[in-house]
Design a protein around this motif. Structure first.
Motif, mmCIF file in Angstrom:
data_model
loop_
_atom_site.group_PDB
_atom_site.id
_atom_site.type_symbol
_atom_site.label_atom_id
_atom_site.label_comp_id
_atom_site.label_asym_id
_atom_site.label_seq_id
_atom_site.Cartn_x
_atom_site.Cartn_y
_atom_site.Cartn_z
ATOM 1 N N LEU A 1 0.865 -1.173 0.000
ATOM 2 C CA LEU A 1 0.000 0.000 0.000
ATOM 3 C C LEU A 1 0.903 1.225 0.000
ATOM 4 C CD1 LEU A 1 -2.661 -1.031 2.697
ATOM 5 C CD2 LEU A 1 -2.816 -1.263 0.208
ATOM 6 N N VAL A 2 0.838 2.007 -1.068
ATOM 7 C CA VAL A 2 1.683 3.188 -1.213
ATOM 8 C C VAL A 2 0.791 4.424 -1.190
ATOM 9 C CG1 VAL A 2 3.335 4.406 -2.664
ATOM 10 C CG2 VAL A 2 3.369 1.897 -2.572
ATOM 11 N N ASP A 3 1.100 5.363 -0.312
ATOM 12 C CA ASP A 3 0.327 6.600 -0.208
ATOM 13 C C ASP A 3 1.291 7.773 -0.051
ATOM 14 O OD1 ASP A 3 -2.669 5.811 0.103
ATOM 15 O OD2 ASP A 3 -1.618 4.445 1.461
ATOM 16 N N VAL A 4 0.991 8.865 -0.769
ATOM 17 C CA VAL A 4 1.792 10.083 -0.690
ATOM 18 C C VAL A 4 0.840 11.266 -0.543
ATOM 19 C CG1 VAL A 4 3.447 11.581 -1.878
ATOM 20 C CG2 VAL A 4 3.618 9.092 -2.119
ATOM 21 N N ALA A 5 1.172 12.179 0.358
ATOM 22 C CA ALA A 5 0.341 13.367 0.557
ATOM 23 C C ALA A 5 0.208 14.132 -0.754
ATOM 24 C CB ALA A 5 0.955 14.256 1.636
ATOM 25 N N PRO A 6 -1.014 14.582 -1.105
ATOM 26 C CA PRO A 6 -1.221 15.253 -2.399
ATOM 27 C C PRO A 6 -0.286 16.430 -2.649
ATOM 28 C CG PRO A 6 -3.334 14.748 -1.371
ATOM 29 C CD PRO A 6 -2.273 14.421 -0.362
ATOM 30 N N ALA A 7 0.068 17.184 -1.616
ATOM 31 C CA ALA A 7 0.862 18.394 -1.814
ATOM 32 C C ALA A 7 2.284 18.118 -2.280
ATOM 33 C CB ALA A 7 0.895 19.206 -0.516
ATOM 34 N N VAL A 8 2.777 16.885 -2.103
ATOM 35 C CA VAL A 8 4.174 16.603 -2.463
ATOM 36 C C VAL A 8 4.277 15.537 -3.550
ATOM 37 C CG1 VAL A 8 5.066 17.314 -0.219
ATOM 38 C CG2 VAL A 8 4.392 14.930 -0.563
ATOM 39 N N ARG A 9 3.184 15.257 -4.243
ATOM 40 C CA ARG A 9 3.239 14.268 -5.315
ATOM 41 C C ARG A 9 3.977 14.838 -6.522
ATOM 42 N NH1 ARG A 9 -3.021 12.155 -4.606
ATOM 43 N NH2 ARG A 9 -2.652 11.085 -2.635
ATOM 44 N N GLY A 10 4.485 13.922 -7.347
ATOM 45 C CA GLY A 10 5.202 14.329 -8.547
ATOM 46 C C GLY A 10 6.661 14.640 -8.314
ATOM 47 N N ARG A 11 7.180 14.288 -7.142
ATOM 48 C CA ARG A 11 8.578 14.588 -6.817
ATOM 49 C C ARG A 11 9.406 13.334 -6.555
ATOM 50 N NH1 ARG A 11 7.307 19.016 -2.284
ATOM 51 N NH2 ARG A 11 9.230 18.152 -1.438
ATOM 52 N N GLY A 12 8.855 12.162 -6.934
ATOM 53 C CA GLY A 12 9.607 10.916 -6.798
ATOM 54 C C GLY A 12 9.448 10.212 -5.473
ATOM 55 N N ILE A 13 8.619 10.746 -4.575
ATOM 56 C CA ILE A 13 8.462 10.118 -3.253
ATOM 57 C C ILE A 13 7.749 8.776 -3.386
ATOM 58 C CG2 ILE A 13 7.386 10.369 -0.977
ATOM 59 C CD1 ILE A 13 7.795 13.403 -1.281
ATOM 60 N N GLY A 14 6.690 8.726 -4.194
ATOM 61 C CA GLY A 14 5.985 7.460 -4.394
ATOM 62 C C GLY A 14 6.876 6.410 -5.009
ATOM 63 N N SER A 15 7.692 6.804 -5.988
ATOM 64 C CA SER A 15 8.615 5.847 -6.622
ATOM 65 C C SER A 15 9.622 5.309 -5.618
ATOM 66 C CB SER A 15 9.340 6.516 -7.793
ATOM 67 O OG SER A 15 8.434 6.874 -8.810
ATOM 68 N N ALA A 16 10.115 6.167 -4.752
ATOM 69 C CA ALA A 16 11.081 5.731 -3.742
ATOM 70 C C ALA A 16 10.432 4.770 -2.740
ATOM 71 C CB ALA A 16 11.655 6.944 -3.016
ATOM 72 N N LEU A 17 9.214 5.074 -2.336
ATOM 73 C CA LEU A 17 8.513 4.184 -1.411
ATOM 74 C C LEU A 17 8.215 2.840 -2.062
ATOM 75 C CD1 LEU A 17 6.055 6.744 0.212
ATOM 76 C CD2 LEU A 17 7.832 5.456 1.425
ATOM 77 N N LEU A 18 7.774 2.857 -3.319
ATOM 78 C CA LEU A 18 7.490 1.609 -4.019
ATOM 79 C C LEU A 18 8.753 0.769 -4.151
ATOM 80 C CD1 LEU A 18 5.418 -0.116 -5.543
ATOM 81 C CD2 LEU A 18 6.030 1.132 -7.621
ATOM 82 N N ALA A 19 9.864 1.398 -4.491
ATOM 83 C CA ALA A 19 11.125 0.658 -4.608
ATOM 84 C C ALA A 19 11.526 0.053 -3.269
ATOM 85 C CB ALA A 19 12.221 1.590 -5.128
ATOM 86 N N ALA A 20 11.316 0.800 -2.195
ATOM 87 C CA ALA A 20 11.640 0.267 -0.874
ATOM 88 C C ALA A 20 10.734 -0.911 -0.532
ATOM 89 C CB ALA A 20 11.499 1.373 0.175
#
Length: 356
Positions: free
Chosen positions: A90-109
């Motif tokens: 389950l990957v979730d990123v706060a809307p205000a900081v999306r598009g900056r690679g945070i989701g990709s980093a979490l998914l990779a982890a």
């Protein structure tokens, strides 16, 4: 930005629990932004009860931290059944900081956790409320079913970009309660044709004399439901596992209301349905509904659902909305839902990827 493992606290309202409670707040904000409602908002007590239930699934939470604030998470859930090969992320990123690679980093982890845990198949999920589904646009379809997910949706593009394939679409459907009298009467007439079976209900705690039979029936959920496009681990259910689930949901404040259909000639349980019943609020969620393959065609789906809704009115008259989830290719169960008056609430994409 850094990623760190979050340890479940032993108690809430302490310095140790501050990060966990912050995460719950972030996830609730994400939920409200997606659904435009508080339907899936959780209290810290509810979230902690779920995270502590680790006897049959190991749950690992990693959080993304930026400027000392939690901005996202990935939760990896490892089924602990023997020979299990899957893990759910389950990957979730706060809307205000999306598009900056945070989701990709979490998914990779999360995928790294899966590989370290010896799992080959990774599942991930996307949610699409009905009001976001526009007719006529390009869609992505699974191998079975008629529904498609919007190809231009950000999370659909995210999943495909990272090598995930859409294996199944689930329909989330909503029913307004109470049922109109004429509709209930028609459903009752259908249920009355289930000759040779009787409904048996319980709230919060399965009767000891039915515990083994109920556990055996729940084990069939991993084999008897539609799963054409996804890899699903078999699950071993015992009486102890049923009791563990009951304890988890009681700790969340959402005990299960269950109706099963008992075959009179053999005494075995042939079908069941569950509703998690909160003590307050207007919405409840229907969990499993299953008719065992040898007993299909006997109107048991209608029998157990109608009886459980009637029991719900007795135990929780404050509930006026019921949500349920079904595979889009599960045509018989969706037909039963339409007869009850369920309407589309959302689509859920079940995405999978096989690790090298």
């Amino acid at each position: 930005m850094r990623i760190a493992r979050l340890t479940p606290p032993t108690a809430l309202g302490t310095p140790e629990s501050a990060a966990f409670e912050e995460l719950v707040g972030v996830l609730n904000g994400i939920s409200v932004a997606l659904w435009d409602s508080d339907d899936f908002v959780e209290t810290a007590e509810e979230a902690l009860a779920s995270l502590r239930a680790q006897d049959y699934q190991e749950k690992i939470v990693l959080v993304a931290i930026e400027d000392d604030a939690i901005v996202g998470r990935v939760q990896a859930s490892f089924p602990l059944d023997e020979d299990a090969e899957t893990v759910s992320l389950l990957v979730d990123v706060a809307p205000a900081v999306r598009g900056r690679g945070i989701g990709s980093a979490l998914l990779a982890a999360g995928e790294e956790l899966a590989a370290e845990g010896g799992r080959r198949v990774v599942s991930a999920y996307t949610e699409h409320p009905a009001h976001t589904l526009e007719a006529g646009g390009p869609v992505v379809r699974a191998v079975a079913g008629s529904a498609g997910l919007p190809a231009d949706a950000g999370d659909v593009r995210f999943a495909r970009r990272h090598g995930y394939q859409l294996g199944q679409v689930e329909r989330s459907s909503e029913l307004l309660l109470p049922l109109p009298r004429e509709r209930e009467a028609g459903l009752a007439s259908t249920a009355d044709t289930a000759v040779g079976y009787r409904p048996v209900s319980w709230f919060g705690h399965a009767p000891d004399e039915l515990l083994g039979a109920f556990a055996a029936l729940k084990a069939r959920m991993a084999t008897d439901i539609p799963q054409d496009g996804i890899a699903v681990d078999r699950e071993e259910w015992t009486g102890d596992r049923v009791r563990a689930q009951e304890s988890e949901l009681a700790a969340r404040g959402e005990p299960l209301l269950v109706t099963a259909a008992q075959h009179l000639a053999s005494g075995e349980l042939a079908a069941y349905t569950e509703i998690a019943v909160p003590a307050d609020g207007a919405k409840a969620e229907q969990y499993d509904t299953l008719v065992a393959a040898p007993h299909r065609g006997n109107r048991l789906g209608t029998l157990v659902k109608l009886h459980n809704i009637r029991e719900l009115a007795v135990h929780a008259p404050h509930i006026t909305r019921l949500l349920t989830w079904n595979a889009d290719e599960n045509v018989p169960m969706l037909a039963i839902n339409r007869a009850f008056g369920f309407r589309l609430h959302a689509l859920t994409g079940h995405w999978q990827k096989t690790l090298d």
